[in-house]
Design a protein around this motif. Structure first.
Motif, PDB file in Angstrom:
ATOM      1  N   LEU A  91       0.823  -1.207   0.000  1.00  0.00           N
ATOM      2  CA  LEU A  91       0.000   0.000   0.000  1.00  0.00           C
ATOM      3  C   LEU A  91       0.862   1.263   0.000  1.00  0.00           C
ATOM      4  CD1 LEU A  91      -2.744   1.417   0.174  1.00  0.00           C
ATOM      5  CD2 LEU A  91      -2.612   1.151   2.657  1.00  0.00           C
ATOM      6  N   VAL A  92       1.907   1.291   0.823  1.00  0.00           N
ATOM      7  CA  VAL A  92       2.796   2.453   0.884  1.00  0.00           C
ATOM      8  C   VAL A  92       3.488   2.648  -0.463  1.00  0.00           C
ATOM      9  CG1 VAL A  92       4.854   3.410   1.972  1.00  0.00           C
ATOM     10  CG2 VAL A  92       3.115   2.301   3.373  1.00  0.00           C
ATOM     11  N   GLN A  93       3.911   1.565  -1.069  1.00  0.00           N
ATOM     12  CA  GLN A  93       4.559   1.659  -2.373  1.00  0.00           C
ATOM     13  C   GLN A  93       3.595   2.209  -3.419  1.00  0.00           C
ATOM     14  OE1 GLN A  93       5.951  -2.334  -2.892  1.00  0.00           O
ATOM     15  NE2 GLN A  93       7.825  -1.988  -1.717  1.00  0.00           N
ATOM     16  N   GLU A  94       2.314   1.788  -3.356  1.00  0.00           N
ATOM     17  CA  GLU A  94       1.322   2.298  -4.300  1.00  0.00           C
ATOM     18  C   GLU A  94       1.078   3.785  -4.086  1.00  0.00           C
ATOM     19  OE1 GLU A  94      -2.143  -0.131  -3.870  1.00  0.00           O
ATOM     20  OE2 GLU A  94      -1.156  -1.903  -4.686  1.00  0.00           O
ATOM     21  N   ILE A  95       1.034   4.218  -2.824  1.00  0.00           N
ATOM     22  CA  ILE A  95       0.820   5.630  -2.517  1.00  0.00           C
ATOM     23  C   ILE A  95       1.969   6.469  -3.060  1.00  0.00           C
ATOM     24  CG2 ILE A  95       0.753   7.312  -0.621  1.00  0.00           C
ATOM     25  CD1 ILE A  95      -0.834   5.178   0.964  1.00  0.00           C
ATOM     26  N   GLN A  96       3.191   5.966  -2.903  1.00  0.00           N
ATOM     27  CA  GLN A  96       4.352   6.722  -3.349  1.00  0.00           C
ATOM     28  C   GLN A  96       4.409   6.857  -4.865  1.00  0.00           C
ATOM     29  OE1 GLN A  96       7.538   4.565  -1.440  1.00  0.00           O
ATOM     30  NE2 GLN A  96       7.629   6.045   0.235  1.00  0.00           N
ATOM     31  N   THR A  97       3.815   5.919  -5.586  1.00  0.00           N
ATOM     32  CA  THR A  97       3.863   5.964  -7.041  1.00  0.00           C
ATOM     33  C   THR A  97       2.532   6.387  -7.653  1.00  0.00           C
ATOM     34  OG1 THR A  97       3.326   3.604  -7.167  1.00  0.00           O
ATOM     35  CG2 THR A  97       5.672   4.207  -7.167  1.00  0.00           C
ATOM     36  N   ASP A  98       1.603   6.874  -6.829  1.00  0.00           N
ATOM     37  CA  ASP A  98       0.281   7.285  -7.296  1.00  0.00           C
ATOM     38  C   ASP A  98       0.402   8.500  -8.218  1.00  0.00           C
ATOM     39  OD1 ASP A  98      -2.418   7.682  -7.643  1.00  0.00           O
ATOM     40  OD2 ASP A  98      -2.719   8.588  -5.675  1.00  0.00           O
ATOM     41  N   THR A  99      -0.211   8.403  -9.368  1.00  0.00           N
ATOM     42  CA  THR A  99      -0.183   9.506 -10.327  1.00  0.00           C
ATOM     43  C   THR A  99      -1.585  10.044 -10.607  1.00  0.00           C
ATOM     44  OG1 THR A  99      -0.314   7.955 -12.178  1.00  0.00           O
ATOM     45  CG2 THR A  99       1.899   8.651 -11.471  1.00  0.00           C
ATOM     46  N   SER A 100      -2.524   9.807  -9.689  1.00  0.00           N
ATOM     47  CA  SER A 100      -3.900  10.218  -9.919  1.00  0.00           C
ATOM     48  C   SER A 100      -4.108  11.722  -9.730  1.00  0.00           C
ATOM     49  CB  SER A 100      -4.852   9.460  -8.991  1.00  0.00           C
ATOM     50  OG  SER A 100      -4.591   9.781  -7.640  1.00  0.00           O
ATOM     51  N   HIS A 101      -3.144  12.417  -9.150  1.00  0.00           N
ATOM     52  CA  HIS A 101      -3.200  13.869  -8.968  1.00  0.00           C
ATOM     53  C   HIS A 101      -4.427  14.305  -8.179  1.00  0.00           C
ATOM     54  CE1 HIS A 101       0.224  14.129 -11.595  1.00  0.00           C
ATOM     55  NE2 HIS A 101      -0.430  13.451 -12.512  1.00  0.00           N
ATOM     56  N   ASP A 102      -4.669  13.642  -7.044  1.00  0.00           N
ATOM     57  CA  ASP A 102      -5.801  13.985  -6.184  1.00  0.00           C
ATOM     58  C   ASP A 102      -5.598  15.320  -5.479  1.00  0.00           C
ATOM     59  OD1 ASP A 102      -7.101  11.656  -6.822  1.00  0.00           O
ATOM     60  OD2 ASP A 102      -6.355  10.559  -5.092  1.00  0.00           O
ATOM     61  N   VAL A 103      -4.391  15.820  -5.441  1.00  0.00           N
ATOM     62  CA  VAL A 103      -4.082  17.056  -4.743  1.00  0.00           C
ATOM     63  C   VAL A 103      -4.024  18.194  -5.750  1.00  0.00           C
ATOM     64  CG1 VAL A 103      -2.378  18.239  -3.310  1.00  0.00           C
ATOM     65  CG2 VAL A 103      -2.780  15.797  -2.996  1.00  0.00           C
ATOM     66  N   ASP A 104      -4.742  19.269  -5.444  1.00  0.00           N
ATOM     67  CA  ASP A 104      -4.748  20.452  -6.307  1.00  0.00           C
ATOM     68  C   ASP A 104      -3.657  21.403  -5.801  1.00  0.00           C
ATOM     69  OD1 ASP A 104      -5.230  22.718  -7.792  1.00  0.00           O
ATOM     70  OD2 ASP A 104      -7.395  22.729  -7.434  1.00  0.00           O
ATOM     71  N   TYR A 105      -2.466  21.259  -6.348  1.00  0.00           N
ATOM     72  CA  TYR A 105      -1.314  22.031  -5.881  1.00  0.00           C
ATOM     73  C   TYR A 105      -1.465  23.528  -6.136  1.00  0.00           C
ATOM     74  CZ  TYR A 105       0.938  17.576  -5.035  1.00  0.00           C
ATOM     75  OH  TYR A 105       1.224  16.327  -4.555  1.00  0.00           O
ATOM     76  N   ASP A 106      -2.180  23.896  -7.198  1.00  0.00           N
ATOM     77  CA  ASP A 106      -2.420  25.318  -7.455  1.00  0.00           C
ATOM     78  C   ASP A 106      -3.282  25.921  -6.352  1.00  0.00           C
ATOM     79  OD1 ASP A 106      -0.938  25.312  -9.806  1.00  0.00           O
ATOM     80  OD2 ASP A 106      -2.695  24.842 -11.052  1.00  0.00           O
ATOM     81  N   ARG A 107      -4.312  25.191  -5.941  1.00  0.00           N
ATOM     82  CA  ARG A 107      -5.179  25.690  -4.859  1.00  0.00           C
ATOM     83  C   ARG A 107      -4.397  25.786  -3.549  1.00  0.00           C
ATOM     84  NH1 ARG A 107     -10.133  23.282  -1.762  1.00  0.00           N
ATOM     85  NH2 ARG A 107     -11.064  25.226  -1.059  1.00  0.00           N
ATOM     86  N   ILE A 108      -3.554  24.813  -3.282  1.00  0.00           N
ATOM     87  CA  ILE A 108      -2.733  24.845  -2.070  1.00  0.00           C
ATOM     88  C   ILE A 108      -1.823  26.065  -2.080  1.00  0.00           C
ATOM     89  CG2 ILE A 108      -0.851  23.685  -0.835  1.00  0.00           C
ATOM     90  CD1 ILE A 108      -2.170  21.046  -1.605  1.00  0.00           C
ATOM     91  N   ALA A 109      -1.227  26.361  -3.225  1.00  0.00           N
ATOM     92  CA  ALA A 109      -0.343  27.528  -3.328  1.00  0.00           C
ATOM     93  C   ALA A 109      -1.116  28.825  -3.084  1.00  0.00           C
ATOM     94  CB  ALA A 109       0.321  27.555  -4.701  1.00  0.00           C
ATOM     95  N   LYS A 110      -2.349  28.919  -3.612  1.00  0.00           N
ATOM     96  CA  LYS A 110      -3.165  30.112  -3.389  1.00  0.00           C
ATOM     97  C   LYS A 110      -3.543  30.258  -1.917  1.00  0.00           C
ATOM     98  CE  LYS A 110      -5.147  30.166  -8.017  1.00  0.00           C
ATOM     99  NZ  LYS A 110      -6.343  29.920  -8.820  1.00  0.00           N
ATOM    100  N   ILE A 111      -3.903  29.162  -1.286  1.00  0.00           N
ATOM    101  CA  ILE A 111      -4.258  29.194   0.138  1.00  0.00           C
ATOM    102  C   ILE A 111      -3.053  29.590   0.971  1.00  0.00           C
ATOM    103  CG2 ILE A 111      -4.932  27.749   2.104  1.00  0.00           C
ATOM    104  CD1 ILE A 111      -6.724  26.193   0.101  1.00  0.00           C
ATOM    105  N   ARG A 112      -1.903  29.006   0.669  1.00  0.00           N
ATOM    106  CA  ARG A 112      -0.678  29.331   1.409  1.00  0.00           C
ATOM    107  C   ARG A 112      -0.325  30.808   1.256  1.00  0.00           C
ATOM    108  NH1 ARG A 112       3.191  25.162   0.094  1.00  0.00           N
ATOM    109  NH2 ARG A 112       2.287  24.079   1.861  1.00  0.00           N
ATOM    110  N   ALA A 113      -0.441  31.326   0.034  1.00  0.00           N
ATOM    111  CA  ALA A 113      -0.140  32.746  -0.201  1.00  0.00           C
ATOM    112  C   ALA A 113      -1.112  33.639   0.561  1.00  0.00           C
ATOM    113  CB  ALA A 113      -0.194  33.046  -1.699  1.00  0.00           C
ATOM    114  N   SER A 114      -2.390  33.261   0.594  1.00  0.00           N
ATOM    115  CA  SER A 114      -3.384  34.044   1.343  1.00  0.00           C
ATOM    116  C   SER A 114      -3.087  34.033   2.834  1.00  0.00           C
ATOM    117  CB  SER A 114      -4.784  33.492   1.104  1.00  0.00           C
ATOM    118  OG  SER A 114      -5.168  33.673  -0.224  1.00  0.00           O
ATOM    119  N   MET A 115      -2.675  32.889   3.349  1.00  0.00           N
ATOM    120  CA  MET A 115      -2.338  32.793   4.773  1.00  0.00           C
ATOM    121  C   MET A 115      -1.124  33.649   5.098  1.00  0.00           C
ATOM    122  SD  MET A 115      -3.040  28.775   5.603  1.00  0.00           S
ATOM    123  CE  MET A 115      -2.547  28.890   7.307  1.00  0.00           C
TER     124      MET A 115
END
Length: 76
Positions: free
Chosen positions: A28-52
């Protein structure tokens, strides 16, 4: 014992006569490390971080903690 937990224990090995620890990762850990489904919206995270950082977004740790607890109890 949980399924797959036998893979989590450290295994003693020696390298050049020095003791070391090697961990076996579960499948399971190996699958998580190689997951390419892009469930995380990195652009949104960057906007939230900048706002904070700019002080435009107020962070309420109590509401975050409450939401996490509610989410935990909704697990199947």
């Amino acid at each position: 014992m949980r399924p797959g937990s036998e893979d989590l224990g450290p295994e003693k090995i020696t390298s050049n006569g020095n003791p070391a620890t090697q961990l076996k990762l579960t499948k399971l850990v190996q699958e998580i490390q190689t997951d390419t489904s892009h469930d995380v919206d990195y652009d949104r995270i960057a906007k939230i971080r900048a706002s904070m950082e700019a002080g435009d977004l107020q962070f309420d740790p109590d509401s975050v903690a409450n939401a996490l607890v509610e989410d935990i109890f909704q697990l199947p």
